[in-house]
Design a protein around this motif. Structure first.
Motif, short mmCIF file in Angstrom:
data_model
loop_
_atom_site.label_atom_id
_atom_site.label_comp_id
_atom_site.label_asym_id
_atom_site.label_seq_id
_atom_site.Cartn_x
_atom_site.Cartn_y
_atom_site.Cartn_z
N ARG A 186 1.45 9.84 7.29
CA ARG A 186 1.87 9.65 5.90
C ARG A 186 3.34 9.27 5.76
O ARG A 186 3.82 9.07 4.64
CB ARG A 186 1.63 10.95 5.12
CG ARG A 186 0.16 11.28 4.89
CD ARG A 186 -0.42 10.40 3.82
NE ARG A 186 -1.73 10.84 3.38
CZ ARG A 186 -2.32 10.43 2.27
NH1 ARG A 186 -1.72 9.55 1.49
NH2 ARG A 186 -3.52 10.86 1.93
N MET A 330 -3.13 4.69 1.96
CA MET A 330 -2.55 4.60 3.30
C MET A 330 -1.25 3.79 3.28
O MET A 330 -1.12 2.83 2.53
CB MET A 330 -3.52 3.91 4.28
CG MET A 330 -4.40 4.85 5.06
SD MET A 330 -5.16 4.04 6.51
CE MET A 330 -6.25 2.86 5.74
N THR A 359 -12.66 5.96 5.66
CA THR A 359 -12.85 7.41 5.78
C THR A 359 -11.57 8.10 6.25
O THR A 359 -10.91 7.62 7.17
CB THR A 359 -13.99 7.72 6.77
OG1 THR A 359 -15.18 7.04 6.34
CG2 THR A 359 -14.27 9.21 6.84
N ASN A 360 -11.25 9.21 5.64
CA ASN A 360 -10.09 10.00 6.05
C ASN A 360 -10.41 10.75 7.33
O ASN A 360 -11.27 11.63 7.34
CB ASN A 360 -9.71 10.98 4.93
CG ASN A 360 -8.56 11.87 5.33
OD1 ASN A 360 -7.67 11.47 6.05
ND2 ASN A 360 -8.58 13.10 4.84
N GLU A 364 -4.83 10.57 6.64
CA GLU A 364 -4.10 9.35 6.34
C GLU A 364 -4.39 8.78 4.96
O GLU A 364 -3.61 7.96 4.45
CB GLU A 364 -4.38 8.27 7.40
CG GLU A 364 -5.77 7.64 7.35
CD GLU A 364 -6.86 8.44 8.02
OE1 GLU A 364 -7.98 7.92 8.15
OE2 GLU A 364 -6.58 9.59 8.43
N LEU A 365 -5.50 9.19 4.34
CA LEU A 365 -5.85 8.59 3.05
C LEU A 365 -6.69 9.55 2.22
O LEU A 365 -7.29 10.50 2.73
CB LEU A 365 -6.58 7.26 3.23
CG LEU A 365 -7.98 7.27 3.89
CD1 LEU A 365 -9.09 7.59 2.89
CD2 LEU A 365 -8.26 5.91 4.54
N HIS A 366 -6.71 9.27 0.92
CA HIS A 366 -7.62 9.95 0.01
C HIS A 366 -8.52 8.90 -0.61
O HIS A 366 -8.05 8.02 -1.32
CB HIS A 366 -6.86 10.69 -1.11
CG HIS A 366 -7.76 11.24 -2.16
ND1 HIS A 366 -8.72 12.19 -1.92
CD2 HIS A 366 -7.86 10.93 -3.49
CE1 HIS A 366 -9.37 12.48 -3.02
NE2 HIS A 366 -8.87 11.72 -3.99
N ASN A 367 -9.80 8.98 -0.30
CA ASN A 367 -10.80 8.07 -0.86
C ASN A 367 -11.60 8.84 -1.90
O ASN A 367 -12.43 9.67 -1.56
CB ASN A 367 -11.72 7.55 0.24
CG ASN A 367 -12.76 6.56 -0.26
OD1 ASN A 367 -12.99 6.45 -1.48
ND2 ASN A 367 -13.39 5.83 0.63
#
Length: 370
Positions: A186, A330, A359-360, A364-367
């Motif tokens: 992040r 991301m 997909t997290n 690394e990400l929020h989907n």
């Protein structure tokens, strides 16, 4: 007193630089003997002389007693075969670092990587994906001012990184710099002059150094006790990944040349994930690349922001219809690292790689759609 042993891997960067005959900073070897053993903040020489000098632990340094912990923290510094400015780092360097962590995993309680700041965000992301499972704390840190200089920020960065690696159970790759600990996937470098050189635009810091070093367990990817004390390493990365920034002067020829021979491309777009809507020839080139099984990930150029799976604007919708993958929140560094990782995983279909990018897997990400 209970001991903790930390391995510090010195790879280069500003942290250990000195000026050469031209007056420019270049990396230096042997930082332990030349400076760190002489710094009372980083080495309790009295304790070492009385308790370690004549033992098998003589190669360790000792963190002085403080209020942060009742543990006795010993650490050892090893230097990589080639000490570099981090601008020279490539995938091979990060693979080497990951292999060193794997090699010494059961000999130490935590790991610190002294890394040059210019590519720390890339290195932290790459290491996060390659270390598929890690049950110990891994902290990257460095300095804006060399450790050999009086105003160096390296002293405190290294001290806090070692303390965190020894006293906090954070089973993932992190970055400590200034006064904050960030998730490795992040983080971004946001300044080349400020001591607080890094930030985590779309996710709060895991920890802030105050009078104590404490972390909220809710900030962690994995709850306490859910990760086995083992290290699972995937030490392959695709080299055929690059980043293309959309600007008003972009042309189909640029896109075609960029995508030639690539397996994955991070497309840095405007705002919410937009590119020029009236330039149909640009979309055709992108669409053709997707048909050629190039994984294309749409990342915003904005420091803060999200590229949604359900776009707000027609320009973003056209990219989705072309088969471009939204990056959500991301960073471009994490997206590039993840592409290199996903494309090197054997046995996956194109569709499976697309889903994995959405997909997290390392925080690394929020989907919002999953």
């Amino acid at each position: 007193m209970t001991e903790r042993r930390i391995l510090v891997i010195y790879t280069g960067g500003t942290f250990g630089m000195l000026k050469d005959h031209r007056g420019v900073l270049v990396p230096q070897r042997d930082i332990e003997r030349r400076i760190i053993r002489k710094l009372p903040q980083l080495h309790d020489n009295e304790y070492w002389t009385k308790n370690l000098a004549e033992t098998e632990k003589q190669k360790y340094l000792v963190i002085p007693d403080g209020k942060d912990t009742n543990l006795r923290i010993l650490y050892k510094i090893i230097e990589t075969e080639e000490i570099k400015d981090s601008s020279d780092f490539t995938n091979e360097d990060w693979i080497m670092m990951a292999r060193e962590i794997k090699k010494y995993y059961h000999d130490y309680d935590g790991f610190v990587v002294l890394h040059g700041t210019d590519t720390t965000a890339y290195g932290a992301s790459v290491l996060s994906f390659m270390l598929e499972s890690v049950g110990k704390t891994v902290v990257l840190t460095g300095a804006q001012v060399p450790i050999f200089q009086p105003r160096s920020d390296g002293n405190n960065n290294l001290l806090c990184a070692i303390l965190i690696a020894a006293t906090q159970h954070i089973p993932e790759v992190t970055v400590f710099f200034g006064a904050k600990l960030f998730r490795g996937t992040r983080v971004k470098k946001v300044s080349n002059t400020r001591i607080y050189a890094f930030d985590s635009p779309n996710y709060p810091p895991l920890l802030e150094s105050k009078t104590t070093l404490d972390i909220d367990p809710k900030m962690l990817i994995h709850p306490a006790g859910s990760v086995p004390d083992d290290c699972v390493l995937h030490d392959q990365l695709s080299k055929k990944v690059y980043l293309l920034k959309v600007t008003p002067t972009i042309t189909p020829e640029i896109i075609r040349a960029m995508f030639q021979g690539m397996e994955g491309v991070v497309l840095e777009t405007y705002g919410n994930g937009n590119i020029p809507i009236k330039r149909k020839e640009i979309y055709k080139e992108i669409e053709q690349a997707v048909k050629n099984n190039v994984l294309i990930v749409n990342v915003t150029q904005c420091v803060n922001g999200i590229v949604h799976g359900k776009p707000l604007y027609e320009t973003g919708l056209l990219l989705i219809e072309c088969g471009v993958i939204p990056a959500y929140d991301m960073t471009s560094e994490a997206a590039q690292a993840k592409l290199s990782y996903v494309l090197s995983k054997p046995g996956l279909t194109y569709a499976e790689r697309v889903e994995l990018m959405k997909t997290n897997i390392r925080g690394e990400l929020h989907n919002p759609h999953l």
